[in-house]
Design a protein around this motif. Structure first.
Motif, PDB file in Angstrom:
ATOM      1  N   LYS A 473       0.819  -1.218   0.000  1.00 42.63           N
ATOM      2  CA  LYS A 473       0.000   0.000   0.000  1.00 42.63           C
ATOM      3  C   LYS A 473       0.852   1.267   0.000  1.00 42.63           C
ATOM      4  O   LYS A 473       0.375   2.338  -0.396  1.00 42.63           O
ATOM      5  N   HIS A 476       0.948   3.638  -3.032  1.00 46.38           N
ATOM      6  CA  HIS A 476      -0.052   4.684  -3.257  1.00 46.38           C
ATOM      7  C   HIS A 476       0.407   6.027  -2.706  1.00 46.38           C
ATOM      8  O   HIS A 476       0.056   7.080  -3.257  1.00 46.38           O
ATOM      9  N   TRP A 506      -5.906  -4.304   1.460  1.00 47.74           N
ATOM     10  CA  TRP A 506      -6.961  -3.288   1.325  1.00 47.74           C
ATOM     11  C   TRP A 506      -8.293  -3.717   1.959  1.00 47.74           C
ATOM     12  O   TRP A 506      -9.199  -2.906   2.076  1.00 47.74           O
ATOM     13  N   ASN A 507      -8.410  -5.005   2.334  1.00 44.22           N
ATOM     14  CA  ASN A 507      -9.666  -5.422   2.987  1.00 44.22           C
ATOM     15  C   ASN A 507      -9.405  -6.229   4.264  1.00 44.22           C
ATOM     16  O   ASN A 507     -10.273  -6.945   4.729  1.00 44.22           O
ATOM     17  N   ASN A 511      -8.823  -2.307   7.218  1.00 42.30           N
ATOM     18  CA  ASN A 511      -9.235  -1.735   5.928  1.00 42.30           C
ATOM     19  C   ASN A 511     -10.455  -2.488   5.400  1.00 42.30           C
ATOM     20  O   ASN A 511     -10.533  -3.717   5.511  1.00 42.30           O
ATOM     21  N   PHE A 513     -11.858  -1.694   2.080  1.00 45.00           N
ATOM     22  CA  PHE A 513     -12.058  -1.251   0.693  1.00 45.00           C
ATOM     23  C   PHE A 513     -12.517  -2.416  -0.180  1.00 45.00           C
ATOM     24  O   PHE A 513     -12.011  -3.540  -0.064  1.00 45.00           O
ATOM     25  N   PRO A 516      -8.630  -2.073  -4.361  1.00 42.77           N
ATOM     26  CA  PRO A 516      -7.451  -1.303  -3.953  1.00 42.77           C
ATOM     27  C   PRO A 516      -7.439   0.115  -4.519  1.00 42.77           C
ATOM     28  O   PRO A 516      -6.856   1.011  -3.919  1.00 42.77           O
ATOM     29  N   HIS A 519      -8.534   2.879  -2.062  1.00 47.01           N
ATOM     30  CA  HIS A 519      -7.493   3.372  -1.159  1.00 47.01           C
ATOM     31  C   HIS A 519      -6.659   4.449  -1.850  1.00 47.01           C
ATOM     32  O   HIS A 519      -6.351   5.502  -1.263  1.00 47.01           O
TER      33      HIS A 519
END
Length: 733
Positions: A473, A476, A506-507, A511, A513, A516, A519
């Motif tokens: 992540k 990003h 991301w999950n 998290n 989301f 991805p 995010h």
């Protein structure tokens, strides 16, 4: 069932380690290692290609190689003046002594890669593609690497770390799964998540294998006072993704034990069909351009050495005209990367010079390489010994990047929930609409976004998570920071593929989301529901297109909105100028002119260049005043007008390598060496027409030759039969 968070932390740590900056203390390249070739045979006069380095393949002692041991094979090349390196496969090789129990008393054929049907994937007789266990790694260290270093070789290439996506069902793989993840193996075909976990493990196993082998090689070499350098010859990320193979690729560049790569790009990889404008067909030049680009961008920020490979033929039996056409396409593509100037000039010279292939596409008659083609090939590969680095850029609007990730390899097989990506169209859909319009797009690796060098000259970044996922992540943050400073991000994707919901960072861990990209969009200051449109962030801009990129190429004329959007965003940027569309790519590197004219373009006019030009794709190496290059063709030219010291006698082009040059007040002499049973042609620049040209062999015997003088270019054409022992040329005026 929810996975323990510890598993994801372990996986995240692996990929975080893979994205760390390289160690500052790197070994320096040895001088005189600009050009290489690989061979499993001893030296022969018919394969004496005169590159700098002979990479000797395999440690196996072959009874069919003249009853020579590995060490004796190496010595035959050293005796002829070559630097010797070593190569073998890491995923397959002549390791029958391991598989049949000769090495440690146990059979290991169960360590092959196995498909869902229970079939072992074989590379040859008693040679499966390997699940690289720690025991196999120990075998590689003790039986292969140690022996190579004991033979005095200080450069090791472990090639093609390949795990087939369709495999992952063997007992050996299930054992590695349990050790790595901490829970029992799960069949990859049952869910996207299982596929993702399976491919991550495949990726890790070859990362581990190379790290272990190369770390050992460096340590063992050091114990003997040697600086051992370690390289990975590997297909491009584009090709492995398309061929459904998993390999460590970009992450290896972060290992301190990896000194560089060979980009294994050739006709066989580049002719894999892709879709553009609704048509599925071979696009060899364009695919090669993207393949070489993905290899260059993979390593440029890390400073690793990169050799580019081309092959005058390919693994698949075809006819000589087919080989020639596609060799020219891939050769031109590699030369359009001016910051790479190290080359593997060919693999397997024995099969090139001694193999039999069809004389034409519609004939079953076979013959060895025609003299015209061996001459042309030798002219081409001998330019690589002199090919300079260049600060020049390939013609066209610069600054458009396509984001890639190693996870491109994770989603290719099997298909889940009916979501398909035929022929890697989600990648090509971002690249071909621009490349086919003469825009030299570059690739950007998400694994390298933490390096400032990665962002150099990138104005627009096109990306999609339809065919790959961000494994870290933190990437990003770097993308958002680049946009904030003025970058333009174009995100293409419906985010509907089955892999959006695999349990990942991301999950999990707080998290929630659904994809991805959500995010990333929050990092860019966007608010749900993240609809299609354009948004400001800092000094930059975000454009969301809610189409998967494959939609731009699977149907005819479906890329117009995408291309127009890129053009508008590019031209709105400060100082970017117009986004120029054209039908050609050109680059000047020192005296060399490289040209490729694309087809499937609205502009069907040929490209014309004028000057005093030697045509290096013509075995007669004529001097031309003008060269026309038609759509779908390439040209490689020596521009005599670019010679820096035209008053000095010199060989401008030759189907042989030149040694021992001597210049006197009214004379010039040198020695030319090239394989037996081939014709030499050369263009020699002289201050005035020669009054005497003498061609002799190493014993002084006069040889038959033909000469002609071109007064306009002040060049002497000289042709004769090649000899690896050397042909002596003396010219006076």
């Amino acid at each position: 069932m929810r996975k323990p968070i510890i598993i994801y932390l372990l996986v995240a740590l692996l990929f975080q380690a893979c994205s760390q900056p390289p160690q500052k203390q790197r070994s320096k390249d040895q001088p005189g290692e600009k050009t290489t070739f690989q061979t499993s045979n001893p030296w022969k006069p018919v394969t004496d290609v005169r590159a700098d380095v002979a990479i000797v393949y395999s440690v196996k002692d072959h009874h069919r190689k003249g009853d020579l041991t590995f060490e004796q094979r190496v010595q035959t090349w050293r005796d002829k003046g070559y630097t010797t390196h070593f190569m073998t496969g890491i995923a397959w090789g002549e390791y029958q002594d391991y598989f049949t129990g000769k090495w440690d008393g146990k059979m290991h054929l169960d360590e092959g890669q196995v498909t869902q049907k229970g079939d072992t994937i074989w590379h040859g007789r008693m040679v499966p593609y390997i699940v690289p266990s720690m025991n196999f790694i120990r075998y590689m260290k003790e039986s292969v690497i140690k022996r190579v270093i004991d033979a005095g070789i200080d450069a090791i290439y472990l090639e093609e770390p390949e795990f087939w996506a369709r495999s992952g069902y063997s007992t050996a793989f299930k054992k590695e799964w349990k050790e790595y993840y901490g829970f029992d193996w799960r069949p990859q075909h049952e869910s996207p998540e299982n596929t993702y976990l399976s491919n991550k493990l495949k990726y890790h196993l070859y990362y581990r294998a190379l790290n272990e082998c190369f770390t050992f090689a460096k340590a063992y070499g050091k114990s003997k006072g040697m600086n051992v350098r370690c390289y990975v010859p590997t297909h491009s990320l584009v090709n492995y993704s398309q061929w459904m193979i998993v390999s460590p690729e970009a992450s290896l560049a972060s290992l301190p034990c990896v000194d560089g790569y060979i980009a294994q790009v050739w006709t066989g990889t580049s002719r894999e069909p892709n879709f553009f404008n609704g048509q599925r067909k071979e696009r060899v030049f364009e695919t090669a351009f993207l393949e070489y680009g993905s290899m260059e961008s993979m390593t440029a920020p890390t400073g690793r050495k990169m050799f580019f490979l081309t092959d005058p033929i390919e693994d698949w039996p075809r006819d000589w005209a087919d080989y020639k056409k596609n060799y020219q396409a891939t050769f031109a593509a590699q030369l359009l990367y001016p910051m790479i100037a190290d080359y593997e000039v060919m693999p397997w010279p024995d099969r090139i010079y001694e193999g039999y292939y069809r004389t034409s596409a519609n004939s079953d008659k076979k013959e060895q390489i025609p003299r015209f083609y061996s001459t042309q090939m030798q002219v081409m590969i001998n330019t690589l010994n002199n090919m300079p680095l260049s600060q020049n850029k390939v013609s066209g609007s610069q600054g458009i990047g396509i984001l890639m990730s190693n996870s491109l390899m994770f989603q290719r097989f099997p298909t889940h929930n009916g979501y398909e990506d035929p022929q890697l169209s989600n990648f090509y859909g971002q690249a071909l609409p621009l490349l086919k319009r003469g825009v030299p797009v570059k690739t950007v690796h998400i694994e390298n976004v933490s390096f400032a060098q990665t962002w150099k000259d990138v104005k627009i970044l096109v990306m999609s998570y339809s065919n790959m996922k961000p494994m870290d992540k933190a990437a990003h943050d770097h993308i958002a920071e680049w946009v904030k400073k003025g970058g333009v991000l174009v995100y293409c994707g419906r985010d509907e593929d089955a892999f959006q919901s695999v349990q990942e960072w991301w999950n999990t861990g707080g998290n929630t989301f659904k994809a991805p990209s959500e995010h990333l969009f929050l990092k860019l200051g966007l608010k749900e529901p993240f609809k299609a449109g354009e948004y400001k962030y800092g000094n930059g801009k975000v454009c969301i297109l809610r189409n998967d990129p494959k939609e731009f190429v699977l149907q005819e004329n479906a890329d117009t909105e995408f291309v127009n959007t890129i053009k508008r965003l590019y031209e709105a940027g400060s100082g970017s100028g117009a986004l120029t569309f054209k039908n050609h790519f050109t680059l000047t590197r020192g005296p060399y002119e490289i040209i490729s004219v694309v087809n499937e373009n609205a502009d069907q006019t040929p490209y014309t260049i004028r000057g005093k030009l030697i045509d290096l794709f013509d075995p007669e190496i004529p001097v031309l005043d003008e060269k026309q290059v038609n759509p779908g063709e390439q040209a490689f030219l020596y521009n005599i007008g670019s010679v820096k010291n035209p008053g000095t006698p010199q060989v401008l082009a030759a189907a042989a390598r030149v040694y021992d040059e001597k210049v006197t007040r009214n004379g010039y002499s040198f020695v030319a060496k090239s394989p037996l049973n081939t014709n030499n042609v050369m263009r020699v620049l002289l201050p005035q027409k020669a009054t005497r040209v003498e061609v002799t062999d190493a014993t002084g015997k006069v040889l038959q030759s033909n000469t002609s003088w071109d007064d306009a270019s002040k060049t002497l054409f000289l042709g004769f039969e090649n000899n690896p022992e050397g042909v002596v040329i003396e010219v006076s005026w």
